[in-house]
Write an enzyme that holds these catalytic residues in place. Structure first.
Site, mmCIF file in Angstrom:
data_model
loop_
_atom_site.group_PDB
_atom_site.id
_atom_site.type_symbol
_atom_site.label_atom_id
_atom_site.label_comp_id
_atom_site.label_asym_id
_atom_site.label_seq_id
_atom_site.Cartn_x
_atom_site.Cartn_y
_atom_site.Cartn_z
ATOM 1 N N GLY A 9 0.831 -1.207 0.000
ATOM 2 C CA GLY A 9 0.000 0.000 0.000
ATOM 3 C C GLY A 9 0.855 1.241 0.000
ATOM 4 N N MET A 14 -0.404 5.820 5.201
ATOM 5 C CA MET A 14 0.618 5.155 5.996
ATOM 6 C C MET A 14 1.752 4.679 5.104
ATOM 7 S SD MET A 14 0.601 5.099 9.236
ATOM 8 C CE MET A 14 1.848 3.831 9.356
ATOM 9 N N THR A 93 -2.290 -3.685 10.767
ATOM 10 C CA THR A 93 -3.706 -3.642 10.422
ATOM 11 C C THR A 93 -4.573 -3.865 11.659
ATOM 12 O OG1 THR A 93 -3.175 -4.509 8.230
ATOM 13 C CG2 THR A 93 -5.472 -4.660 8.940
ATOM 14 N N THR A 94 -5.656 -3.104 11.782
ATOM 15 C CA THR A 94 -6.589 -3.287 12.888
ATOM 16 C C THR A 94 -7.877 -3.945 12.384
ATOM 17 O OG1 THR A 94 -7.623 -1.103 12.614
ATOM 18 C CG2 THR A 94 -5.683 -1.244 14.032
ATOM 19 N N HIS A 149 -11.382 8.586 16.809
ATOM 20 C CA HIS A 149 -10.595 8.489 15.582
ATOM 21 C C HIS A 149 -11.255 9.275 14.455
ATOM 22 C CE1 HIS A 149 -8.657 5.073 17.648
ATOM 23 N NE2 HIS A 149 -7.656 5.278 16.816
ATOM 24 N N HIS A 150 -10.532 9.428 13.374
ATOM 25 C CA HIS A 150 -11.009 10.141 12.193
ATOM 26 C C HIS A 150 -12.228 9.446 11.583
ATOM 27 C CE1 HIS A 150 -9.087 6.975 9.710
ATOM 28 N NE2 HIS A 150 -8.166 6.998 10.665
ATOM 29 N N LYS A 153 -12.150 5.903 9.597
ATOM 30 C CA LYS A 153 -11.812 4.619 10.214
ATOM 31 C C LYS A 153 -12.999 3.657 10.117
ATOM 32 C CE LYS A 153 -9.776 2.563 14.377
ATOM 33 N NZ LYS A 153 -8.757 1.826 13.601
#
Length: 259
Positions: A9, A14, A93-94, A149-150, A153
């Site tokens: 990516g 990121m 990664t979440t 968070h933004h 997400k």
């Protein structure tokens, strides 16, 4: 000795930050950048393989450490490919569910794999020390977590909030799945003594904020971690990559192993 790095990516937020930090680090060597099909155009770095297919890329960069901040399904597939070719992999990664985490652990039997839902050094220090606070305070203090968070997400609650809550539950001797409360609405009655609430806020461009509350008799303790920039996550991932390059397969590594 330098560590070879492959960024997945590489055009994302990121990914771009990881590429820039890798290029600026004398201990690291960017040897591969991978993007999804049709999105690799325009990527070019000196002495770096560019590809839209990890299967094609890895044979050209044996032993390079892959860094992946993509999506749960993609990270699980990447880990299987990494195991096939013997490349170590760092995953930030979440949103991975227990079955997906188990698949990562299976791949980690064949090649070194590191996974942490939050690469921040500060968060991982909190994961070590917060159980001490819970045990010292005792069970008269109610535990709640609020994460922000933004608006882009996708997973909720955040992987970091879940990990913090699980660690705090373990410090109480509780099974987190038995005591978690991710939403409250309507006439819910009194708060049970054996409960940990995790609430979610989403909006704007907030990088990440987690506050742990300890509500006790006559007082309240708040512990907050705020990430000001994604640079802290990139730096943590590259630190993990340097460490992972010297490890052997056999377990799914995390930040606690580095500390």
């Amino acid at each position: 000795m330098t560590v070879d790095i492959v960024i997945l990516g590489a055009k994302g937020r990121m990914g771009t930050m990881l590429v820039n930090q890798t290029l600026a680090d004398e201990e690291l060597n960017l040897v591969g950048a991978c993007e999804r099909k049709g999105n690799a155009d325009g990527l070019h770095y000196e002495d770096c393989e560019i590809s839209d297919c990890l299967e094609d890329l890895l044979p050209k960069v044996p032993g390079a450490v892959i860094i992946d901040f993509t999506a749960p399904e993609a990270s699980v597939a990447m880990a299987k490919t990494a195991a096939k070719y013997g490349n170590p992999a760092v995953i930030g990664t979440t949103g991975l569910n227990p079955a997906q985490q188990a698949e990562l652990a299976e791949s980690a039997r064949k090649t070194p794999i590191f996974w942490a839902p939050n690469m921040s050094v500060g968060i991982n220090v909190l994961l070590k020390i917060m159980p001490l606070l819970v045990q010292a305070l005792g069970e008269n203090y109610d535990i709640e977590i609020v994460e922000t968070h933004h608006k882009m997400k996708k997973d909720s609650p955040s992987g970091t909030a879940l990990k913090l809550a699980q660690v705090l539950a373990e410090a109480r001797g509780w099974n987190y799945d038995d005591v978690k409360k991710h939403c409250r609405d309507g006439i819910i009655g009194e708060r049970p003594k054996k409960e940990i609430g995790v609430q979610t806020l989403r909006g704007g461009d907030v990088v990440g904020e987690h506050t742990m509350y300890f509500f006790g008799p006559g007082e309240r303790i708040e512990v907050t971690h705020r990430a000001h920039s994604r640079e802290t996550f990139a730096a943590g991932a590259l630190r993990a990559a340097k460490w992972l390059a010297g490890q052997k397969p056999g377990k799914l590594y995390n930040m606690a192993d580095i500390f």
